[in-house]
Write an enzyme that holds these catalytic residues in place. Structure first.
Site, PDB file in Angstrom:
ATOM      1  CE  LYS A   1      -3.657  -1.958   3.012  1.00  0.00           C
ATOM      2  NZ  LYS A   1      -4.866  -1.768   2.173  1.00  0.00           N
TER       3      LYS A   1
ATOM      4  NE  ARG B   1     -10.881 -10.392  -1.096  1.00  0.00           N
ATOM      5  CZ  ARG B   1     -11.363  -9.473  -1.922  1.00  0.00           C
ATOM      6  NH1 ARG B   1     -11.854  -9.839  -3.080  1.00  0.00           N
ATOM      7  NH2 ARG B   1     -11.338  -8.196  -1.587  1.00  0.00           N
TER       8      ARG B   1
END
Length: 460
Positions: free
Chosen positions: A240, A314
């Site tokens: 990020k 996830r």
């Protein structure tokens, strides 16, 4: 200060709740000195506005609190909590203007206003204490306030003090407080016990990945809660930017909300067989980090192509959901700070959820409105299933194109929860700016609505 109600004593000062419609009638009934005081201070009963009334010897003799008009009351949550912060320290008593859900919201918001995160710097929330209003279940509201305080504390604590091991310790403390059974599967043992994707995501961190499990209760429907516990998310090798990493201490917000809900369920003695599963990891960068293009084999046997290491939540949830589904619960719920797409769709204040169960969805929506914990249903949209199937593996963890990111993530998770009644919450877990009863920082979302809905949605 503890988020509890004040003892019922005759010294508690009166709080008079007034709307713009009732203000003039109230003023007309007062003595001339009070009339002059209220008019001279320009009090017009705006939402959350407070006016202290003079008492003997210069001390406060009570206070007026504005309810605002009907539009204000439908728009603002916990408006009376702002009054708590405006009043001086002491014990206060509400008049009987409110009843039912409005009274419960006012009392709970007052408790929430007492929260402050003071682990690193001394802080305090509102010091004005409220006597539990007649007609509310004080013990229940105090248990809910304690659950919310736990959620906020866990999210607000930075990863330096809230890594996977610290999150496990916090969960164990909750379990010990209520006699729950607790276990943790850590590090290489995750592979031995078939949690390969939890291991893959967390293996690059110094604080080893782990699966936290808590069970409680021996009667009632089986409820399994699964919370995303990514204690810090660098994005992994798909790193990020700095701006995207700044709030990543809150990426375990799903785990925090699940623990707050579990604590409250146990404190209230809700008749369920509760199971809590938290995959706790740090998505770090090192030579052994999982890579873009890797194909992982999940606990369920489904293969997953990693097209972005920043879509790691996830992956860890998938193994935990597969494990949870093996127990065939009556209801399984996951909570996760999962996608930026959900924030784009509904903003930070709403908790979007997914469910194929119309009864659950209706019950949750009604409960959310009743307890001022807003949620919004989004669809498990079957035509998008093809977007999560890359061809080289069974599933793609990060479909290209950017469309429907929250929905495709929910569809991905549903593949691992197959066979049980399943709901997924894609929450934000953060209050961007202070609001009544909700200081800036970590916040609970959706869990109070779930708690309120449980008696209806888990009927045998």
């Amino acid at each position: 200060m503890p988020l509890t109600f004040a003892p019922d004593t005759p010294d508690a000062l009166p709080l008079t709740l007034l709307s713009p419609e009732t203000l003039d009638g109230w003023i007309d009934r007062q003595e001339d000195a009070v009339k002059a005081w209220v008019l001279g201070n320009g009090f017009r009963a705006g939402s959350g506005k407070v006016l202290l009334l003079p008492g003997a010897h210069g001390a406060p003799g009570g206070a007026l609190i504005g309810l605002g008009d009907g539009a204000d009351r439908s728009r603002e949550r916990f408006a009376l909590a702002s009054a708590a912060g405006a009043l001086p320290e002491g014990d206060w008593r509400l008049d009987g203007t409110l009843s039912g859900a409005e009274l419960e919201e006012a009392a709970l918001g007052w408790l929430f206003a007492g929260y402050a995160f003071g682990r690193y710097r001394k802080k305090s929330g509102a010091r004005a204490r409220l006597v539990a209003p007649e007609g509310v279940d004080a013990a229940r509201l105090e248990a809910i306030a304690a659950g919310e305080a736990l959620v906020r504390d866990l999210i607000n604590t930075p990863a330096s003090d809230m890594g996977p091991s610290a999150l496990a310790a916090a969960a164990e403390a909750v379990a010990q407080g209520f006699g729950a059974t607790f276990r943790v599967v850590t590090g290489e043992e995750l592979l031995a016990q078939n949690f390969p994707m939890i291991h893959a995501v967390g293996r690059a961190a110094e604080d080893a990945p782990r699966l936290i499990e808590m069970t409680w209760g021996e009667e009632g429907p089986a409820l399994t809660l699964v919370g995303k516990g990514v204690c810090f998310d660098t994005g992994g090798l798909d790193i990020k930017p700095a701006a995207g990493m700044g709030l990543m201490k809150k990426d375990m917000g799903g785990a925090a909300n699940v623990l707050g809900l579990a604590r409250t369920i146990m404190a209230l003695g809700v008749k369920v067989r509760l199971r809590v599963l938290i995959p706790a990891v740090e998505n770090a960068i090192a030579g052994n980090a999982f890579r873009p293009g890797d194909i992982l084999t999940s606990r369920k046997g489904l293969t997953v192509e990693v097209n972005n290491t920043d879509a790691e939540g996830r992956l860890v949830l998938a193994d935990a959901l597969a494990y949870g589904a093996e127990g065939a619960p009556d209801l399984m719920i996951s909570m996760a700070t999962l996608t930026g797409a959900a924030r784009v769709a509904v903003g930070p204040d709403l908790a979007p959820f997914y469910s194929d169960d119309e009864g659950f969805a209706a019950g949750l929506a009604a409960a959310a409105q009743e307890v001022a914990d807003p949620v919004w249903r989004l669809p498990f949209w079957a035509p998008y299933e093809a977007m999560i199937e890359p061809g080289i593996a069974d599933l793609d963890n990060a479909p290209k194109g950017g469309f429907a990111g929250s929905i495709t993530a929910a569809l991905f998770l549903r593949r691992f929860a197959g066979g049980v009644n399943y709901a997924h919450f894609d929450i934000y877990g953060w209050q961007p700016s202070a609001a009544p009863g909700r200081p800036q920082g970590g916040v609970g979302q959706g869990w109070r609505a779930i708690l309120a809905a449980l008696p209806e949605v888990l009927k045998a």
